[in-house]
Design an enzyme around this catalytic site. Sequence first.
Site: not given
Ligand SMILES: [Mg+2]
Length: 391
Positions: A19, A119-120
């Site tokens: 993350d 973002d992951e």
């Molecule tokens: Mg994040």
Amino acid sequence: MFKNPKDNNIVSRLIFHLDLDYFYAQCEEIRSPELRNHPLVVCVYSGRNPDSGVVSTSNYKAREFGVKSGMPIKIAKSKLANEDAEFLPIDMSYYNHLSILAMESVRKIADAYEYVGIDECYADFSRYSRSDFSRARKIADFIKSEIKVSTNLTCSIGVGPNKLVAKIASNFQKPDAITIINPQEVKAFIARCDIEDIPGIGPKNRIKLESSGIESVSHLAKFDLFRLKELFGYKIATYLQNAARGIDDTPIRPHVSKQIGRIVTLKNDVTNIENIFPILSSLSSLVYDTLMTRQLSFKSIIVRVVLHNLRQVTCSRNLKLSSTSLEELQNIARSLFLEAIHLHSLSFLDVRRIGITLSDLSSYTGQNKILQYFAEESRNGNQESNKNNKL
Ligand SMILES: [Mg+2]
């Protein structure tokens, strides 16, 4: 689970969840390092008035003052009224660019990679590490330093024997952290988690669980499954109890979305065709950025036009070969828009919403790279012959 060819024993999987920390706001801090020590809020402005819209992401400095994602900008501003805070508009193509670079550090070495969001991601390192959890930290350190070098971003990595544990672990200590939960530790780790740490359990489900007397993860793990099924239904009850026991068999899915699309409502209805083109162009770029983040190519394009009277017209085109060209997308979107107008004999145009959808998507690695090569070749060939025709 897979069998270790050496000793024929079932060994654990080794799964990463990565993350990128407070992503949009961190991207802005990288672009303007002087903002690092200030509360920084990335906003989605709706454009109706200077403060209308919501907070997308904020840095930790802003969070200290109670700023949260989804909060109206007005409220965030009032919370930071006495601070030297910065409010910035969202810049997706810049964030997409950093995301592609960062995720590539994982994708290029993982056995399998699953895109979750900008973002992951999840990644399977079972084979890479021979399921040796003592190697996990080295791999995680390597990925973090690669991402730091290529983008300057920090991230949090969780490692576990499945996606569920990896995800909870990556959230366990943030930002800029590595949390490794080996198979022997899973039970104890899950037991000391808060019930809302389990993905899918939010404040609403917490209340529902508490009303049945379930107040902790360990209680949920032992709770009568039959009663849990009465409360949540078969699927969710089974998931919840398995999750509370740290059990999750879902594989890493090198997932390809069926389609990528965006539709926007125009601030004012647009009546002049020429004024539509720049909007179509930037809409194409937005859709294209998402396509690139997911490393996909497209083969079909649909342009959707919603008129002021809510009548909707669409036009689509299928390409012979998959494409990753923004220029091609923009040109086709423009000609589809014109086709839509002619086909439906719209003499008076009053556009309220406009959208672009890409489908027939495929990953442009491996086999597709070859197809891509041929596509580029044939396009170049066509351009050449067009040039020749003009001459
Ligand atoms: Mg994040």
